[in-house]
Design a protein around this motif. Structure first.
Motif, PDB file in Angstrom:
ATOM      1  N   UNK A 166       0.833  -1.212   0.000  1.00  0.00           N
ATOM      2  CA  UNK A 166       0.000   0.000   0.000  1.00  0.00           C
ATOM      3  C   UNK A 166       0.864   1.257   0.000  1.00  0.00           C
ATOM      4  N   UNK A 167       1.945   1.237   0.789  1.00  0.00           N
ATOM      5  CA  UNK A 167       2.821   2.415   0.851  1.00  0.00           C
ATOM      6  C   UNK A 167       3.510   2.663  -0.484  1.00  0.00           C
ATOM      7  N   UNK A 168       3.893   1.592  -1.184  1.00  0.00           N
ATOM      8  CA  UNK A 168       4.517   1.754  -2.501  1.00  0.00           C
ATOM      9  C   UNK A 168       3.519   2.324  -3.507  1.00  0.00           C
ATOM     10  N   UNK A 169       2.277   1.834  -3.441  1.00  0.00           N
ATOM     11  CA  UNK A 169       1.248   2.358  -4.329  1.00  0.00           C
ATOM     12  C   UNK A 169       0.943   3.819  -4.000  1.00  0.00           C
ATOM     13  N   UNK A 170       0.908   4.151  -2.716  1.00  0.00           N
ATOM     14  CA  UNK A 170       0.644   5.535  -2.323  1.00  0.00           C
ATOM     15  C   UNK A 170       1.761   6.467  -2.791  1.00  0.00           C
ATOM     16  N   UNK A 171       2.986   5.942  -2.898  1.00  0.00           N
ATOM     17  CA  UNK A 171       4.116   6.750  -3.379  1.00  0.00           C
ATOM     18  C   UNK A 171       4.093   6.918  -4.892  1.00  0.00           C
ATOM     19  N   UNK A 172       3.178   6.215  -5.589  1.00  0.00           N
ATOM     20  CA  UNK A 172       3.015   6.428  -7.020  1.00  0.00           C
ATOM     21  C   UNK A 172       3.271   5.239  -7.902  1.00  0.00           C
ATOM     22  N   UNK A 173       3.857   4.149  -7.375  1.00  0.00           N
ATOM     23  CA  UNK A 173       4.143   2.971  -8.190  1.00  0.00           C
ATOM     24  C   UNK A 173       2.907   2.074  -8.268  1.00  0.00           C
ATOM     25  N   UNK A 174       2.519   1.701  -9.462  1.00  0.00           N
ATOM     26  CA  UNK A 174       1.412   0.759  -9.631  1.00  0.00           C
ATOM     27  C   UNK A 174       1.893  -0.630  -9.215  1.00  0.00           C
ATOM     28  N   UNK A 175       1.100  -1.332  -8.410  1.00  0.00           N
ATOM     29  CA  UNK A 175       1.502  -2.620  -7.847  1.00  0.00           C
ATOM     30  C   UNK A 175       0.520  -3.698  -8.277  1.00  0.00           C
ATOM     31  N   UNK A 176       1.047  -4.787  -8.840  1.00  0.00           N
ATOM     32  CA  UNK A 176       0.271  -5.999  -9.122  1.00  0.00           C
ATOM     33  C   UNK A 176       0.751  -7.072  -8.158  1.00  0.00           C
ATOM     34  N   UNK A 177      -0.152  -7.675  -7.413  1.00  0.00           N
ATOM     35  CA  UNK A 177       0.233  -8.663  -6.414  1.00  0.00           C
ATOM     36  C   UNK A 177      -0.631  -9.914  -6.537  1.00  0.00           C
ATOM     37  N   UNK A 178       0.010 -11.061  -6.718  1.00  0.00           N
ATOM     38  CA  UNK A 178      -0.699 -12.344  -6.759  1.00  0.00           C
ATOM     39  C   UNK A 178      -0.901 -12.830  -5.334  1.00  0.00           C
ATOM     40  N   UNK A 179      -2.095 -13.285  -5.014  1.00  0.00           N
ATOM     41  CA  UNK A 179      -2.391 -13.727  -3.663  1.00  0.00           C
ATOM     42  C   UNK A 179      -3.517 -14.754  -3.695  1.00  0.00           C
ATOM     43  N   UNK A 180      -3.699 -15.434  -2.570  1.00  0.00           N
ATOM     44  CA  UNK A 180      -4.819 -16.360  -2.460  1.00  0.00           C
ATOM     45  C   UNK A 180      -6.075 -15.653  -1.958  1.00  0.00           C
ATOM     46  N   UNK A 181      -5.888 -14.557  -1.222  1.00  0.00           N
ATOM     47  CA  UNK A 181      -7.032 -13.784  -0.719  1.00  0.00           C
ATOM     48  C   UNK A 181      -6.674 -12.310  -0.722  1.00  0.00           C
ATOM     49  N   UNK A 182      -7.412 -11.515  -1.464  1.00  0.00           N
ATOM     50  CA  UNK A 182      -7.089 -10.098  -1.631  1.00  0.00           C
ATOM     51  C   UNK A 182      -7.647  -9.271  -0.478  1.00  0.00           C
ATOM     52  N   UNK A 183      -6.961  -8.202  -0.076  1.00  0.00           N
ATOM     53  CA  UNK A 183      -7.511  -7.292   0.937  1.00  0.00           C
ATOM     54  C   UNK A 183      -8.668  -6.490   0.362  1.00  0.00           C
ATOM     55  N   UNK A 184      -9.488  -5.971   1.223  1.00  0.00           N
ATOM     56  CA  UNK A 184     -10.707  -5.299   0.782  1.00  0.00           C
ATOM     57  C   UNK A 184     -10.427  -3.997   0.042  1.00  0.00           C
ATOM     58  N   UNK A 185      -9.322  -3.325   0.368  1.00  0.00           N
ATOM     59  CA  UNK A 185      -9.075  -2.021  -0.240  1.00  0.00           C
ATOM     60  C   UNK A 185      -8.335  -2.111  -1.573  1.00  0.00           C
ATOM     61  N   UNK A 186      -8.036  -3.305  -2.054  1.00  0.00           N
ATOM     62  CA  UNK A 186      -7.324  -3.465  -3.321  1.00  0.00           C
ATOM     63  C   UNK A 186      -8.314  -3.651  -4.464  1.00  0.00           C
ATOM     64  N   UNK A 187      -7.867  -3.325  -5.675  1.00  0.00           N
ATOM     65  CA  UNK A 187      -8.645  -3.637  -6.866  1.00  0.00           C
ATOM     66  C   UNK A 187      -8.498  -5.134  -7.116  1.00  0.00           C
ATOM     67  N   UNK A 188      -9.584  -5.863  -6.965  1.00  0.00           N
ATOM     68  CA  UNK A 188      -9.524  -7.323  -6.959  1.00  0.00           C
ATOM     69  C   UNK A 188      -9.809  -7.888  -8.350  1.00  0.00           C
ATOM     70  N   UNK A 189      -8.871  -8.715  -8.843  1.00  0.00           N
ATOM     71  CA  UNK A 189      -9.020  -9.425 -10.111  1.00  0.00           C
ATOM     72  C   UNK A 189      -8.975 -10.917  -9.795  1.00  0.00           C
ATOM     73  N   UNK A 190     -10.056 -11.628 -10.096  1.00  0.00           N
ATOM     74  CA  UNK A 190     -10.130 -13.049  -9.800  1.00  0.00           C
ATOM     75  C   UNK A 190      -9.942 -13.856 -11.069  1.00  0.00           C
ATOM     76  N   UNK A 191      -9.005 -14.795 -11.046  1.00  0.00           N
ATOM     77  CA  UNK A 191      -8.724 -15.629 -12.220  1.00  0.00           C
ATOM     78  C   UNK A 191      -9.377 -16.994 -12.037  1.00  0.00           C
ATOM     79  N   UNK A 192      -9.931 -17.500 -13.116  1.00  0.00           N
ATOM     80  CA  UNK A 192     -10.492 -18.851 -13.146  1.00  0.00           C
ATOM     81  C   UNK A 192     -10.028 -19.508 -14.423  1.00  0.00           C
ATOM     82  N   UNK A 193      -9.456 -20.692 -14.314  1.00  0.00           N
ATOM     83  CA  UNK A 193      -8.944 -21.398 -15.487  1.00  0.00           C
ATOM     84  C   UNK A 193     -10.102 -21.909 -16.323  1.00  0.00           C
TER      85      UNK A 193
END
Length: 347
Positions: free
Chosen positions: A216-243
């Motif tokens: 979050x701090x890196x994104x607030x400083x201006x860098x766009x962040x893409x993060x792969x996870x099993x469960x996304x936090x509520x304040x993130x832009x959530x993209x769900x992948x399904x094969x």
């Protein structure tokens, strides 16, 4: 901030540091079918984008495709105004990867300081201007130290807290420390897009919260962040992948176009039925029989044998004495070799 701060500040005034990411019907197909498909979203510069989903749902493939490391097969995307897949090389220059298994893993024999110095040296060698390369060695060394210190601080990596400080080997790092080191290495290049794989893998609740606070701090400083996870936090832009299932497309699956990983299409196994089973209960899979007999010897019809041999010679096939069609086997082997060469050349 080091001596390069002025140029960075001027660039930030001209345009946002982070890169906007747009995807529309984005899809990537691999040897087993579609890794992901129909991904559509829009992220503004400096956004925190969480790519969530179960393991095997194409999360890492989407991460690599959006950073110009894999070639998508349908739809389109843009990163910082650069279209994918047409401008993959340009996207790679403005993006950076944290540790991705099988792509850019940390060397366990290196120390933390060795990793940081090596990355700063490579950054200066390949991304620096000619004028920067002509600067005095002392000036270049000071700039490298300043860039390393900036990246380490931004990644929240406390070198003094490590068992042996900067001389600590990577193999002795805990999972959160290794993750922060990989992020620091990526930040040395001051990317506009930072991609992090397996963000919450093998982390306690406290460590997971700390990592998301860092992103979050890196994104607030201006860098766009893409993060792969099993469960996304509520304040993130959530993209769900399904094969997607392979049978959704009538086309033969193609290999992923990732460096060093040429794909090999799989051949479907033959299916037998109850009627295909022999006297011993063995089910056949469509392979040719070799002329083996289960009963005693039978009289040989020499005239019939001569007729069959002449017919085989006319067709350009030969037998090896066991009933196996060696001409067909050679043809099959030749065809398989051609396929393998074509597959290697495509990678």
């Amino acid at each position: 901030m080091g001596s390069g701060g002025g140029s960075v500040g001027t660039e930030a005034e001209e345009r946002p540091h982070g890169a906007a990411v747009v995807a529309d019907g984005f899809g990537l197909k691999g040897p087993r079918g579609w890794a992901f498909r129909k991904v559509s979203f829009r992220a503004e510069p400096g956004a925190l984008v969480a790519i969530e989903g179960p393991s095997g749902s194409g999360r890492t493939c989407l991460l690599l495709a959006l950073t110009g490391r894999m070639r998508a097969k349908e739809g389109h995307a843009e990163v910082g105004g650069l279209p994918l897949p047409r401008k993959m090389a340009a996207v790679r220059r403005i993006s950076a990867l944290g540790q991705v298994p099988g792509v850019n893993e940390l060397d366990p024999a290196f120390t933390v300081a060795e990793h940081l110095r090596e990355r700063a040296l490579l950054q200066r060698r390949f991304d620096g201007s000619v004028r920067a390369l002509l600067r005095r060695p002392g000036t270049r060394a000071a700039e490298a130290r300043a860039r390393i210190a900036e990246a380490v601080a931004a990644a929240g990596l406390d070198l003094d807290a490590l068992p042996k400080g900067g001389r600590t080997s990577v193999r002795d790092l805990e999972r959160p420390e290794a993750l922060r080191l990989s992020i620091a290495l990526a930040l040395i290049g001051r990317p506009r897009l930072l991609a992090v794989d397996d963000t919450d893998l093998k982390l306690s609740d406290a460590d997971r919260a700390g990592v998301w606070a860092l992103l979050r701090s890196l994104a607030a400083a201006g860098t766009t962040v893409l993060a792969v996870c099993s469960e996304a936090p509520e304040d993130a832009l959530r993209i769900t992948t399904t094969a997607s299932a392979p049978e959704e497309s009538g086309e033969a699956p193609e290999a992923l176009e990732a460096p060093g990983t040429p794909g090999t299409p799989e051949e479907p196994a033959g299916e037998g039925t109850a009627e295909d089973a022999g006297a011993g209960g063995t089910k056949t899979t469509g392979a040719k029989t070799t002329g083996a007999k289960t009963s005693g010897p039978e009289p040989v019809d020499t005239e019939k044998a001569r007729t069959q041999t002449a017919g085989a010679d006319a067709a350009g096939t030969h037998t090896d004495g066991t009933g196996t069609d060696t001409g067909a086997a050679a043809s099959t082997t030749e065809e398989g070799a051609d396929d393998a060469l074509a597959e290697t050349g495509r990678s």
